[in-house]
Scaffold this motif. Structure first.
Motif, PDB file in Angstrom:
ATOM      1  N   UNK C  33       0.828  -1.201   0.000  1.00 50.18           N
ATOM      2  CA  UNK C  33       0.000   0.000   0.000  1.00 50.18           C
ATOM      3  C   UNK C  33       0.870   1.261   0.000  1.00 50.18           C
ATOM      4  N   UNK C  34       0.263   2.336  -0.452  1.00 53.15           N
ATOM      5  CA  UNK C  34       1.013   3.586  -0.589  1.00 53.15           C
ATOM      6  C   UNK C  34       1.449   4.134   0.769  1.00 53.15           C
ATOM      7  N   UNK C  35       0.634   3.955   1.789  1.00 61.49           N
ATOM      8  CA  UNK C  35       1.018   4.498   3.106  1.00 61.49           C
ATOM      9  C   UNK C  35       2.293   3.817   3.610  1.00 61.49           C
ATOM     10  N   UNK C  36       2.419   2.529   3.321  1.00 55.87           N
ATOM     11  CA  UNK C  36       3.608   1.815   3.788  1.00 55.87           C
ATOM     12  C   UNK C  36       4.859   2.368   3.135  1.00 55.87           C
ATOM     13  N   UNK C  37       4.742   2.796   1.907  1.00 55.35           N
ATOM     14  CA  UNK C  37       5.884   3.439   1.260  1.00 55.35           C
ATOM     15  C   UNK C  37       6.361   4.636   2.083  1.00 55.35           C
ATOM     16  N   UNK C  38       5.403   5.417   2.536  1.00 57.96           N
ATOM     17  CA  UNK C  38       5.750   6.604   3.317  1.00 57.96           C
ATOM     18  C   UNK C  38       6.319   6.216   4.674  1.00 57.96           C
ATOM     19  N   UNK C  39       5.725   5.209   5.276  1.00 56.00           N
ATOM     20  CA  UNK C  39       6.220   4.748   6.576  1.00 56.00           C
ATOM     21  C   UNK C  39       7.671   4.306   6.472  1.00 56.00           C
ATOM     22  N   UNK C  40       7.944   3.567   5.433  1.00 56.41           N
ATOM     23  CA  UNK C  40       9.303   3.065   5.257  1.00 56.41           C
ATOM     24  C   UNK C  40      10.287   4.230   5.137  1.00 56.41           C
TER      25      UNK C  40
END
Lengths: 350, 350, 350, 350
Positions: C33-40
């Motif tokens: 998911x796109x949010x996980x990209x940001x979290x990473x």
């Protein structure tokens, strides 16, 4: 003068002969051989346990690990002495066979756990909810790793604590024969009459090539043992050669005679060492191993003459003051001769 | 007339003698004995593999499981034939030692997997993301469970597919000697030269009491093997008695001579059966086992005379029409005599 | 007046809001998911570790066990404090995920292991041949189970010992935020700059519903982590809801603000307790938990008024002499209010 | 136009609201929260099973693996369809939690195993002595991986075979609600009344964030489940947030309403596709997934417009003859709208 370990001694001639006799024609594999029938009956007789399930495996680690695995769930605690073979010398085999498990280490002098230590350890896990490792089983080594023994009353004291918590008890009897020879009791008195549920009855260190019997006093766990044995790669196709060794071991009390020889040699050695000025015992000599300290110069002479044994603990050195006592472990076997012992004693006495 | 299994035959006299010779004095335990040094050197010579790591264990299941475990992660797939011993006869030992794993079953006539089947199976796992079992390793049995063999070119064809996917290859050689005797190639040609990374080199079914060598051609995995062997309870303290058996096996090509005897007996048996009217082979006779069908009345006469062997598959019955061919498995060993074979052939021919 | 555990507190409003925002339309599953990209990206920034592999799981036990499993072989030792969560509160999860393993217990006041204890423990396994469990890895809990912390220099002292033996180091950071808030250092200083290889970066006890990040500073183990996570049932299909929580946690330093609130509450509580005559601290108050003893009558009043917390150890009783100090554990969370604390202090002061 | 998977759909608004309501004050952790009490009662009511043990976990893989592990020993066989999620999509999680085990793969059209296939597979292991994997348990997926369902009579036919061999039965109900909505029976009729012993009652694919209930109809295995759940890292400290989701799911039959919406969408989609010239169903549309083939040009138009779904099997290509039918999987969820469906149908019809 070889005192490094009883596992380096040869096989008793009666055992070798039995292998020859077993080597006739075809025999049913996987424990269905005729000799195994006789072995099973003999062990049941010897232990006064007509219902016991009896199996043979080739190593002590297998015997112990399989015995623990049939009684301990993956989330169970095995209560053992801090120096137990299952803790220190099996590279995690109990945990492997149990599929987890945790060895809870209990202290006690001369490698004998104290009842207080056991009680405390069980209490700690017994309080537990789902977050903690659960109760599991007791495991005692007899004779112990320090050459001492538990007598039947000692065993009963510990298994009674275990049973009060609903826990079964295992005896690692890699040197069971030496313990019996020392205690002068019957195998039944040392085991099920004292609360033991499963025994690793060792042969390898006492004159066999590589055979240990597992005696499960309540046969309800027998089939699970068979499955775990097979799955662990410990079921022998040509099983008759394990059977034949154990059969010879049980014939005319060979197991006990060999252990008595080993114990007597250790006693002779122990007494001789104590006559050396400056010497002392580290642990009482109750079976076939001597843990003693004597002046460094005696060690130097023994080593120079080729005697084989371990300094114990291993981080001591033969360099240094000649009169400082240095501790060592000396293990006798059925094949240790009086000449060997006396020669060694001469060397260390100087 | 015992054709039930080669694992029920006795030990070759040379092997028994070697055990006697090994039984002198003390020997270092756990594979540090002098005989093991010689065994290691001999196996390296035999396989033209001077770097190979060589270990001994006592059962085929242990040899296979440990060999697979050092190369397969818990989430890895082991590609094997549907009838492989590791799938059908080890009670899940590979999965136990691997700590998971999945055996991916590949079809193929006469217990030989097809290259197409292997390719498809690997492709299926290779496509996988994190949701699927991952690629693991190839395992071939040679001689196969159906008494056929893979020749070096067959082996190479399969290991080439494995290696194209980066996968190592194992050979279950419980009957490796029979395969070599049949193929007429060298051990090196059958193994590492054909892409095999680890071999279970069987002795138990071919004249030993219970010894299998594991030959790891790239020694990088050696230490892990040692740890897994110990942890599995498969490290022998009195290791010299394993060493001595294997040493005798390697002396004067005993391993090959015994296998040739077994193969020759199977050939004689196979040819004799084909002379029985109504008989046919179920699988080609390429090693020491015969899979054949012949009229039910012949089975009845053999059974009445005490011949031991298995109907194969086991759900057939000796009740019914006398002339219907019934299939059976007959396994010869080094100890099968021409007289045994001929007597059996007389019986089934009627 | 709820001081039983920080895991019983509610979710921070920012986090709940983030879940609502994430609940729009479709999102790629399983961490794509796109949010996980940001979290990473945010975690890499926060830890100044642009190469780090970052994963989310839902429980601390999963985070710890998976982190240990990727670095410890089944025969490896995990060196941890005797009171570590992985030893006392995970029902053997580390052993389950490792596939064996042994937790080697190290002492030390206030739940902080001593460098000497670690050195001795590693030495013991390092001497080992094949018979013993092998070296494995270090695991530190920070903040500790006793509400104390390791400062970066403390961490470095211990990881240096581990690295001298070639061993990696894990930090159980279920209360990592509290440790950082207390130490006043950066996340990088507390972890990889101090020798930590893998961190369980906790959120659940600090305002999230159930999310822990695993930060692997050397990404070589990343794929193995993914496989073990999936195989352990810890890969979420609707992963965006884990991502959203962690994303909110990282926004505007929410993680640190919440931890500072919890620590401040504990400080207020600790100081207040010390003003009660007869009271004393059992452990220094360095994070969000207070371990203190005060007169039994104060406990009775608190209990009567419905305050929730644990006597520690649990075998103490509120029956008996009114002035005897009784020890307790009080855990504050982000949601603990000054009013709660002051009310409680009033009660115990009488 | 998102038909890639139901696991990518958002959370139902009722569920999100419930999380907000649950977020008040402190709650007992680890499943001891008040909401869980209500959930337990509601599930027992729904299933007419007042004794059932009820637990929540966050992933379907965890629900399945734990359910299998409490009924299957490490040497047990799990009989499942060749395309079962537990075989193809869990990276060996069942084997990991079972501690071994072997999935025995059974064929059958439309992902439904045949009674004959099951009978044969069980017979094969049932014949077994110690050398083979033993009997274990049956596992059915309902709705199946091909969008079909087992009706209660189908389930009963299979569990009856299992029970005749003494084997328990598991239902992987990741899409249980869709199966019930399709069959029009009660949850009890589909499960314990049809012989199911343990159910994974899925919520994640049907409107929850990540919650699956495990319903164990005979509570004898409840404690073992709790231990395995904890040990697997699947016990949530802030459990109330799992409870709240499931509570909302059970309120006013939300679970069933959401499933009916998904099934209706799939039905509309299926019927619409069949109106496209050259189209056909690959599997009957009985739940919320459509497996159908239609001309390649329709796929091209759908893809160009951004429709998300999988070609099934995945090795087909959109390159080539425009009229050749290409098969695909389309999964609907509670959030699929008629507008989405109709737009998609317009695209593929051209």
């Amino acid at each position: 003068m070889f005192f490094a370990s009883d596992n380096s001694s040869p096989v008793a001639p009666e055992v070798l002969a039995a292998l020859g006799h077993a080597n006739e024609g075809y025999a049913m594999p996987y424990g269905n051989d005729a000799i195994m029938e006789r072995v099973r009956a003999r062990i049941r007789d010897l232990f006064e346990a007509p219902e016991a399930a009896v199996y043979l495996v080739a190593t002590g680690t297998a015997a112990n690990s399989l015995s623990l695995a049939i009684f301990t769930p993956p989330w169970g605690s095995v209560y053992c002495h801090r120096n137990a073979h299952i803790e220190e010398d099996e590279c995690g085999a109990p945990e492997f066979f149990i599929g987890g498990g945790k060895l809870v280490l209990i202290d006690g002098e001369h490698a004998r756990m104290t009842p207080e230590g056991l009680e405390t350890a069980i209490d700690f896990t017994a309080r537990a909810g789902v977050h903690n490792m659960q109760k599991g089983m007791l495991s005692l080594t007899n004779a112990t790793e320090n050459g001492t023994i538990y007598r039947p009353a000692d065993v009963a004291r510990l298994t009674t604590i275990a049973k009060a918590h609903g826990l079964p008890s295992h005896m690692d009897g890699a040197r069971f024969a030496n313990a019996i020879a020392s205690a002068g009791c019957t195998p039944a008195e040392m085991t099920w009459k004292a609360g033991i549920d499963v025994l690793s009855f060792g042969g390898t260190k006492n004159g066999l090539m590589g055979v240990e019997a597992v005696v499960i006093f309540d046969p309800a766990k027998a089939w699970e043992f068979e499955l775990r044995r097979k799955r662990g790669g410990h079921l022998f196709s040509k099983h008759r050669y394990l059977s034949a060794q154990m059969d010879a071991y049980l014939t005319d009390d060979l197991w006990l005679r060999l252990a008595r020889q080993a114990n007597a040699a250790a006693q002779r050695l122990s007494e001789g060492i104590l006559r050396v000025p400056g010497a002392r015992l580290v642990h009482p000599t109750e079976a076939n191993a001597v843990f003693a300290a004597w002046p460094r110069e005696g060690h130097r002479r023994a080593e120079a003459a080729g005697a084989a044994y371990y300094l114990w603990p291993g981080n001591q050195s033969l360099e240094g003051d000649a009169t400082t006592p240095i501790a060592a472990r000396l293990v006798c076997s059925w094949s240790t001769t009086d000449a060997d012992v006396d020669h060694f004693l001469d060397l260390i006495a100087g």
